[in-house]
Design a protein around this motif. Sequence first.
Motif, PDB file in Angstrom:
ATOM      1  N   GLY A  32       0.972  -1.269   0.086  1.00 48.11           N
ATOM      2  CA  GLY A  32      -0.163  -0.052   0.121  1.00 48.11           C
ATOM      3  C   GLY A  32       0.894   1.179  -0.016  1.00 48.11           C
ATOM      4  O   GLY A  32       2.152   1.355   0.350  1.00 48.11           O
ATOM      5  N   THR A  62       0.135  -4.737   2.982  1.00 48.01           N
ATOM      6  CA  THR A  62      -1.446  -5.010   2.914  1.00 48.01           C
ATOM      7  C   THR A  62      -1.856  -6.262   2.470  1.00 48.01           C
ATOM      8  O   THR A  62      -0.750  -6.947   1.371  1.00 48.01           O
ATOM      9  N   ARG A  63      -2.867  -6.689   2.579  1.00 45.87           N
ATOM     10  CA  ARG A  63      -3.332  -8.119   2.175  1.00 45.87           C
ATOM     11  C   ARG A  63      -4.259  -7.856   0.960  1.00 45.87           C
ATOM     12  O   ARG A  63      -4.599  -8.639   0.086  1.00 45.87           O
ATOM     13  N   ALA A  64      -4.418  -6.583   0.607  1.00 41.55           N
ATOM     14  CA  ALA A  64      -5.359  -6.318  -0.505  1.00 41.55           C
ATOM     15  C   ALA A  64      -4.987  -6.659  -1.675  1.00 41.55           C
ATOM     16  O   ALA A  64      -3.653  -6.527  -1.902  1.00 41.55           O
ATOM     17  N   SER A  65      -5.804  -7.198  -2.646  1.00 42.77           N
ATOM     18  CA  SER A  65      -5.055  -7.574  -4.025  1.00 42.77           C
ATOM     19  C   SER A  65      -5.227  -6.364  -4.900  1.00 42.77           C
ATOM     20  O   SER A  65      -6.116  -5.683  -4.947  1.00 42.77           O
ATOM     21  N   GLN A 102      -0.585   0.333  -4.390  1.00 40.64           N
ATOM     22  CA  GLN A 102      -1.966   0.470  -4.190  1.00 40.64           C
ATOM     23  C   GLN A 102      -2.131   1.743  -3.267  1.00 40.64           C
ATOM     24  O   GLN A 102      -1.912   1.893  -2.302  1.00 40.64           O
ATOM     25  N   ALA A 105      -4.308   1.677   0.169  1.00 38.89           N
ATOM     26  CA  ALA A 105      -5.013   0.240   0.469  1.00 38.89           C
ATOM     27  C   ALA A 105      -5.186   0.010   2.042  1.00 38.89           C
ATOM     28  O   ALA A 105      -4.335   0.569   2.862  1.00 38.89           O
ATOM     29  N   PRO A 106      -6.156  -0.843   2.145  1.00 42.09           N
ATOM     30  CA  PRO A 106      -6.417  -1.157   3.572  1.00 42.09           C
ATOM     31  C   PRO A 106      -5.235  -1.608   4.446  1.00 42.09           C
ATOM     32  O   PRO A 106      -4.348  -2.409   3.835  1.00 42.09           O
TER      33      PRO A 106
END
Length: 393
Positions: A32, A62-65, A102, A105-106
């Motif tokens: 992120g 981050t784990r967000a794709s 990203q 990103a979360p």
Amino acid sequence: MHIPTALASLLPLCLLVDGIQLPAPSGPYNVGFTQHIFNHSTPDDPTPGPGTFYLTSIYYPTRASPAPNSSVPYFDPTSAAIWGEVFNILPADLQSLETTLQWQAPLLSERADVDKLKTWPTLVFGPGGGMNAGYFTSLLSELASQGYTVLALDHPGEAPYLALPYGNPGVVGWDIYMPYSDALVVEIYEFRRADLLHLLGPDGFPALVETYGAYFNAAAYGAFGHSIGGAAATGAMDRDSSIGAGFNIDGGLFGDSVNASMRGRPYFMTMNPNHFAQDADSWPLFAESYYNESKTAPGWLDWTTVEGSAHLAFSDVSLWVELLPQIPNTTAQVDLGNVTGSRMDALLKTYAGAFWEFVRGGEYDTALLEGEVKEWPEVVFNAKVRSNGTQRH
């Protein structure tokens, strides 16, 4: 400021590259990215910038794709035109470079992730003189993908152009070809060091972390940087005990950084071979001082040379030149050595990764951190210092 003339007439001579991605990070996390402007005045700021704030870019796991076509752009159009002229690369080709970053990103939320990473030191980075921190995105992304929070500082007005987030107008800085006097280099070192120390102080990153309730570590740091960014990291370590280790990437030491006391904290310094002629005193004096301190205190220092490298090869610049076509019948105006960009990129990630892994209390890579290895014959050890003054070359 020098702004290059339009290059549109050259477009037929060179096909534009479509979507060239920097080397992908290899860690278990995606990356992120966000930015924050910190208010901080620089007394008698020598740059054309306002001298009232600095920009911090935050790289984090981050784990967000990643979503298709949603990555953070690498180059803004103004900077692409400026730097394209230096390296004879079309601005549109530079703008074709893609990151895996990203935007906002979360943050990590799984308890296992947070519990593991919240004690890791936050890494603070400074770019080389006149460069934007984003031109080290490949290395900074890699460290974030491994789990580190990485803060990268930009001082508006120093680089030829700095784009700002949230609709703020960009800042025009010094001409890219401007010569640097010895006195000016010391001034840059001093405002870089001041920015870094403010970031770590109560009104900087700790306040931001408290405001957003992030798990980021705002009590323990590692400082690193390229060129004058390495010097600023070193000078800041002398003044702030929350910085537990330093990594100097091809940075001569300026001002009072030459005499900075590390007080036994781990320190890695790596350089190109030209430093032996261009900077014959500061690195040997620093290593000697560290050695003398280590006789009566803990200590850990590695000092290496990367044979065949040149100063800007320690940045993403060598990747630009390797990945993108140059305008026909031209050559880059800057020496990048004879080590390829992808090789230098992998080398720096390998050694920086091993060092910060050791610093955070993880696995100690004895092969990489204790001497020459066959996998990286370019890396030559000039000196090592360990506790009680041992293992000195």
